[in-house]
Motif scaffolding. Structure first.
Motif, PDB file in Angstrom:
ATOM      1  N   ILE A 222      35.468 -10.885   3.936  1.00  0.00           N
ATOM      2  CA  ILE A 222      35.631  -9.478   3.561  1.00  0.00           C
ATOM      3  C   ILE A 222      36.411  -9.381   2.255  1.00  0.00           C
ATOM      4  N   GLY A 223      35.917  -8.539   1.347  1.00  0.00           N
ATOM      5  CA  GLY A 223      36.603  -8.340   0.086  1.00  0.00           C
ATOM      6  C   GLY A 223      37.351  -7.030   0.025  1.00  0.00           C
ATOM      7  N   THR A 224      36.685  -5.936   0.369  1.00  0.00           N
ATOM      8  CA  THR A 224      37.277  -4.604   0.270  1.00  0.00           C
ATOM      9  C   THR A 224      36.990  -3.812   1.538  1.00  0.00           C
ATOM     10  N   ALA A 225      38.008  -3.113   2.023  1.00  0.00           N
ATOM     11  CA  ALA A 225      37.856  -2.240   3.189  1.00  0.00           C
ATOM     12  C   ALA A 225      38.335  -0.847   2.843  1.00  0.00           C
ATOM     13  N   ILE A 226      37.529   0.152   3.193  1.00  0.00           N
ATOM     14  CA  ILE A 226      37.881   1.558   2.999  1.00  0.00           C
ATOM     15  C   ILE A 226      38.048   2.175   4.381  1.00  0.00           C
ATOM     16  N   VAL A 227      39.203   2.761   4.630  1.00  0.00           N
ATOM     17  CA  VAL A 227      39.523   3.294   5.957  1.00  0.00           C
ATOM     18  C   VAL A 227      39.389   4.811   5.944  1.00  0.00           C
ATOM     19  N   VAL A 228      38.672   5.337   6.930  1.00  0.00           N
ATOM     20  CA  VAL A 228      38.494   6.783   7.072  1.00  0.00           C
ATOM     21  C   VAL A 228      39.047   7.193   8.434  1.00  0.00           C
ATOM     22  N   PRO A 229      40.286   7.679   8.494  1.00  0.00           N
ATOM     23  CA  PRO A 229      40.859   8.078   9.779  1.00  0.00           C
ATOM     24  C   PRO A 229      40.264   9.389  10.289  1.00  0.00           C
ATOM     25  N   GLU A 230      40.172   9.488  11.621  1.00  0.00           N
ATOM     26  CA  GLU A 230      39.689  10.703  12.293  1.00  0.00           C
ATOM     27  C   GLU A 230      38.378  11.200  11.689  1.00  0.00           C
ATOM     28  N   TRP A 231      37.500  10.280  11.396  1.00  0.00           N
ATOM     29  CA  TRP A 231      36.237  10.655  10.757  1.00  0.00           C
ATOM     30  C   TRP A 231      35.307  11.397  11.712  1.00  0.00           C
ATOM     31  N   ASN A 232      35.516  11.201  13.030  1.00  0.00           N
ATOM     32  CA  ASN A 232      34.657  11.852  14.024  1.00  0.00           C
ATOM     33  C   ASN A 232      35.498  12.438  15.154  1.00  0.00           C
ATOM     34  N   GLY A 233      36.692  12.894  14.782  1.00  0.00           N
ATOM     35  CA  GLY A 233      37.567  13.479  15.779  1.00  0.00           C
ATOM     36  C   GLY A 233      38.828  12.659  15.967  1.00  0.00           C
ATOM     37  N   PRO A 234      39.763  13.149  16.806  1.00  0.00           N
ATOM     38  CA  PRO A 234      41.019  12.433  17.052  1.00  0.00           C
ATOM     39  C   PRO A 234      40.781  11.021  17.586  1.00  0.00           C
ATOM     40  N   GLU A 235      41.615  10.081  17.143  1.00  0.00           N
ATOM     41  CA  GLU A 235      41.615   8.684  17.587  1.00  0.00           C
ATOM     42  C   GLU A 235      40.375   7.911  17.167  1.00  0.00           C
ATOM     43  N   THR A 236      39.566   8.489  16.265  1.00  0.00           N
ATOM     44  CA  THR A 236      38.428   7.747  15.715  1.00  0.00           C
ATOM     45  C   THR A 236      38.804   7.211  14.341  1.00  0.00           C
ATOM     46  N   VAL A 237      38.361   6.006  14.068  1.00  0.00           N
ATOM     47  CA  VAL A 237      38.613   5.365  12.780  1.00  0.00           C
ATOM     48  C   VAL A 237      37.330   4.675  12.323  1.00  0.00           C
ATOM     49  N   LYS A 238      36.971   4.914  11.081  1.00  0.00           N
ATOM     50  CA  LYS A 238      35.828   4.196  10.497  1.00  0.00           C
ATOM     51  C   LYS A 238      36.346   3.296   9.384  1.00  0.00           C
ATOM     52  N   ILE A 239      35.857   2.051   9.371  1.00  0.00           N
ATOM     53  CA  ILE A 239      36.179   1.128   8.288  1.00  0.00           C
ATOM     54  C   ILE A 239      34.878   0.748   7.596  1.00  0.00           C
ATOM     55  N   ILE A 240      34.806   1.018   6.307  1.00  0.00           N
ATOM     56  CA  ILE A 240      33.632   0.680   5.506  1.00  0.00           C
ATOM     57  C   ILE A 240      33.963  -0.596   4.743  1.00  0.00           C
ATOM     58  N   VAL A 241      33.151  -1.626   4.911  1.00  0.00           N
ATOM     59  CA  VAL A 241      33.527  -2.940   4.390  1.00  0.00           C
ATOM     60  C   VAL A 241      32.487  -3.510   3.431  1.00  0.00           C
ATOM     61  N   LEU A 242      33.014  -4.185   2.406  1.00  0.00           N
ATOM     62  CA  LEU A 242      32.206  -4.963   1.472  1.00  0.00           C
ATOM     63  C   LEU A 242      32.624  -6.415   1.592  1.00  0.00           C
ATOM     64  N   ASP A 243      31.704  -7.316   1.287  1.00  0.00           N
ATOM     65  CA  ASP A 243      32.065  -8.724   1.348  1.00  0.00           C
ATOM     66  C   ASP A 243      32.802  -9.140   0.074  1.00  0.00           C
ATOM     67  N   GLY A 244      33.210 -10.399   0.035  1.00  0.00           N
ATOM     68  CA  GLY A 244      33.990 -10.887  -1.082  1.00  0.00           C
ATOM     69  C   GLY A 244      33.240 -10.949  -2.387  1.00  0.00           C
ATOM     70  N   ASN A 245      31.921 -10.728  -2.347  1.00  0.00           N
ATOM     71  CA  ASN A 245      31.117 -10.721  -3.561  1.00  0.00           C
ATOM     72  C   ASN A 245      30.821  -9.304  -4.044  1.00  0.00           C
ATOM     73  N   GLY A 246      31.451  -8.304  -3.387  1.00  0.00           N
ATOM     74  CA  GLY A 246      31.237  -6.922  -3.778  1.00  0.00           C
ATOM     75  C   GLY A 246      29.965  -6.318  -3.241  1.00  0.00           C
ATOM     76  N   GLU A 247      29.309  -6.988  -2.286  1.00  0.00           N
ATOM     77  CA  GLU A 247      28.085  -6.478  -1.689  1.00  0.00           C
ATOM     78  C   GLU A 247      28.386  -5.858  -0.328  1.00  0.00           C
ATOM     79  N   ALA A 248      27.489  -5.010   0.140  1.00  0.00           N
ATOM     80  CA  ALA A 248      27.656  -4.407   1.457  1.00  0.00           C
ATOM     81  C   ALA A 248      27.744  -5.510   2.511  1.00  0.00           C
ATOM     82  N   ALA A 249      28.770  -5.454   3.348  1.00  0.00           N
ATOM     83  CA  ALA A 249      28.963  -6.490   4.365  1.00  0.00           C
ATOM     84  C   ALA A 249      27.813  -6.477   5.361  1.00  0.00           C
ATOM     85  N   ASN A 250      27.318  -7.667   5.701  1.00  0.00           N
ATOM     86  CA  ASN A 250      26.221  -7.738   6.660  1.00  0.00           C
ATOM     87  C   ASN A 250      26.726  -7.491   8.081  1.00  0.00           C
ATOM     88  N   GLU A 251      25.806  -7.434   9.032  1.00  0.00           N
ATOM     89  CA  GLU A 251      26.171  -7.107  10.410  1.00  0.00           C
ATOM     90  C   GLU A 251      27.106  -8.140  11.014  1.00  0.00           C
TER      91      GLU A 251
END
Length: 376
Positions: A222-251
């Motif tokens: 993992i290279g970069t992580a973007i955190v979105v708190p309460e993205w879908n209501g209380p106690e929900t957290v979304k983390i959007i991740v890219l790999d170390g090469n700057g590409e969308a992280a695979n599954e």
């Protein structure tokens, strides 16, 4: 780049001549202190060794105590103090499409590979799950590279061989490139994470936004992580991740981040607070083409290295973009202006213009190309 290291006062003015003169001044007055005399020659080596210790070895040892100047295993020690560890090289993952006789079984661990050439060795991938070809004689399976590093990110349609033939398989290929293969974390990359963690020392490890970012970016690959708190209501957290090469992280990487934070198999190792509902996803990449017109370089720099540094500067800037919601032309212009080796340029275009580029929450900017054009 780290700031200059300021020596403590007691380590200043420790050159060999100053030390030697102090030694000579401590001798009785009735002893010959002239240069080339026996006392002078006899004490000079000691002054040299003392100066070497005070001017080089002790300052270098002091530097190893601070992440700004530390390196190697000593930087690893500082990472441990910040509850971090250097990320190991990661293995690429890829989806492989298989055609053959219906009902053919592809066992877990089946090895597929790219063909070897005189210049490039074969890269092998082992399936991580079993697969049975359907009634149409097709199937897909996830495979993991057997060597780590960026070289395992092979291009699309290059995995076409089986290390050991499997009866019933007619052909194999990977319709998309393998992703997620990264090198071992460098000193500079680890140093940046340590400095960031130290700035957040006052945060308790209870699931703050900075905690989720730190946890996600601690996962190998993992290279970069973007955190979105309460993205879908209380106690929900979304983390959007890219790999170390700057590409969308695979599954595979997305799952690794989820398992590291939520630890479904071992609740005692869970990092996230109770009741947290975590979602890990990859962003939609917004590709940007850059055109630089009539660039002039400073002496001693090549266009190749300048463009490489420009791309690195862009990658660093991209990490701030999500909070602002757009790639700002003026910021990119500043990145290019401040790239080492750039003396001047006539014009910079982003996707053919000078307008800011909007970036939505689930998106992330990506440098598609950087083209240099001569002036008209």
């Amino acid at each position: 780049m780290a700031e200059d290291f300021t020596l403590p006062a007691f380590l200043q003015y420790c050159d060999v001549d100053t030390i030697h003169q102090r030694m000579m001044d401590m001798l009785p007055d009735d002893i010959d202190k002239t240069e080339a005399g026996f006392p002078w020659d006899f004490t000079r080596p000691t002054a040299l060794i003392a100066s070497e210790l005070l001017e080089y070895y002790i300052p270098e040892t002091l530097k190893l105590m601070f992440p700004q100047w530390s390196s190697g295993e000593f930087l690893d020690y500082l990472a441990n103090m910040a509850r971090l560890a250097r990320k190991a090289p990661n293995f690429a993952s890829v989806t492989i499409e298989i055609t053959g006789e219906p009902g053919t079984i592809i066992a877990t661990g089946t090895v597929f590979a790219t063909p070897a050439t005189e210049e490039v060795e074969s890269i092998e991938f082992a399936t991580e799950e079993a697969c049975v070809l359907n009634e149409n004689g097709t199937g897909t399976v996830i495979a993991r590279a057997m060597i780590a590093g960026v070289e395992s990110n092979v291009n699309a349609n290059t995995i076409t061989m089986m290390s050991v033939p499997v009866e019933g398989i007619v052909s194999i290929t990977n319709p998309v490139k393998a992703t997620g293969g990264t090198e071992e974390e460098t000193d500079d990359e680890l140093r940046e994470r340590i400095m960031e963690a130290n700035e957040q020392m006052d945060d308790s490890y209870i699931g703050n936004e900075s905690d989720y970012k730190r946890w996600a970016e601690s996962v190998a690959g993992i290279g970069t992580a973007i955190v979105v708190p309460e993205w879908n209501g209380p106690e929900t957290v979304k983390i959007i991740v890219l790999d170390g090469n700057g590409e969308a992280a695979n599954e595979t990487l997305q799952k690794a981040v989820y398992n590291y934070i939520m630890s479904p198999e071992s609740p005692l190792d869970r990092l996230a607070p109770p009741n947290t509902i975590l979602t890990v996803s990859a962003p939609e990449l917004v590709e940007i083409d850059y055109t630089i017109k009539s660039i002039e370089l400073e002496d001693g720099y090549s266009q190749e290295e300048v463009l490489k540094d420009f791309k690195a500067g862009l990658a660093k800037y991209y990490k701030t973009v999500n909070s602002e919601g757009e790639v700002k032309y003026n910021w990119v212009h500043s990145v290019l202006t401040n790239t080492p080796g750039v003396d001047d340029f006539e014009e910079l275009l982003m996707n053919g213009g000078i307008s800011n580029i909007k970036i939505k929450l689930d998106q992330y900017p990506s440098t598609k190309s950087v083209m240099v054009k001569e002036g008209s």
